[in-house]
Structures are given as C-alpha cells and as structure tokens.
Design a protein around this motif. Sequence first.
Motif, mmCIF file in Angstrom:
data_model
loop_
_atom_site.group_PDB
_atom_site.id
_atom_site.type_symbol
_atom_site.label_atom_id
_atom_site.label_comp_id
_atom_site.label_asym_id
_atom_site.label_seq_id
_atom_site.Cartn_x
_atom_site.Cartn_y
_atom_site.Cartn_z
ATOM 1 N N GLN A 80 0.866 -1.182 0.000
ATOM 2 C CA GLN A 80 0.000 0.000 0.000
ATOM 3 C C GLN A 80 0.899 1.226 0.000
ATOM 4 N N MET A 81 0.806 2.020 -1.053
ATOM 5 C CA MET A 81 1.653 3.194 -1.201
ATOM 6 C C MET A 81 0.798 4.438 -1.061
ATOM 7 N N ASN A 82 1.065 5.230 -0.050
ATOM 8 C CA ASN A 82 0.305 6.445 0.220
ATOM 9 C C ASN A 82 1.190 7.669 0.039
ATOM 10 N N THR A 83 0.536 8.799 -0.171
ATOM 11 C CA THR A 83 1.238 10.079 -0.315
ATOM 12 C C THR A 83 2.404 9.946 -1.293
ATOM 13 N N LEU A 84 2.103 9.467 -2.467
ATOM 14 C CA LEU A 84 3.147 9.210 -3.445
ATOM 15 C C LEU A 84 3.842 10.493 -3.885
ATOM 16 N N LYS A 85 5.131 10.363 -4.131
ATOM 17 C CA LYS A 85 5.970 11.469 -4.574
ATOM 18 C C LYS A 85 6.525 11.144 -5.961
#
Length: 122
Positions: A82-87
């Motif tokens: 789960q990848m959040n607040t991707l940059k």
Amino acid sequence: QAQLVESGGGSVQVGDSLRLTCTASGIAVENYALGWFRQAPGQEREFVAAISAGLEIADYAAPVKGRFIISRDDTKNSLYLQMNTLKTEDAAVYYCAAGTNSRRLRTAPNLWGQGTRVSVSS
C-alpha cells in the motif's frame, strides 16, 4: 514452475495512493520472506520493503517509511504494498521478490517477479 506476478501499477498524481499486489505460484509462500524492490530509469534497483515469514515482521527503506505499508496473505499466496502520499521520486518499476530467509531476500532473492510500473506526475 515457481512464479511471482505483480499487478496494480499505473499512473497517478503526487499525493495519491496505489496498492500493488504480487501473487505467487509454485512455491510454499508461507516459508518465504517476501519483499518489494524498485528501479527508476538510470538507477540501480533498490530495496523498498520486506516482510518475514511467520511473525510477519516488516522492514522499510527510509524513503518510504511512514508512507508505504507491506502486508501478506499466505492463504491467498499474495503480497501487497500500500503506497500512500506518493511522490515523484517514487516513480519506478516495482518488483516483488521471495527469499528463503530475510537475509537471502535482501542479498540474492530466490525468485523475482517481472515488475509493474508506477508513474507519479506533479
């Protein structure tokens, strides 16, 4: 034939979330440490996160700690990220891997998936 297949990659914007899935076949996944690595264009492949077999102890690379969550469901032969607040710097091809122990996973995994691409635009 042992195989890992990733899915869930795509194109998102900065700040969005994405969930990657890796499905294993041909191996007793419950006996393996599992992990995610990534490779951006022109860069070396790097460790992202790992989760041990049994106790499911998670470990993260510093750039993703607090934003990404690794989990596994051995009943479904699956690994998740789960990848959040991707940059923008998270953009890469993401690979899942399996190792007979956590050290093997980090140094020379027994098995690699084919990768799934994640693009992040600002």
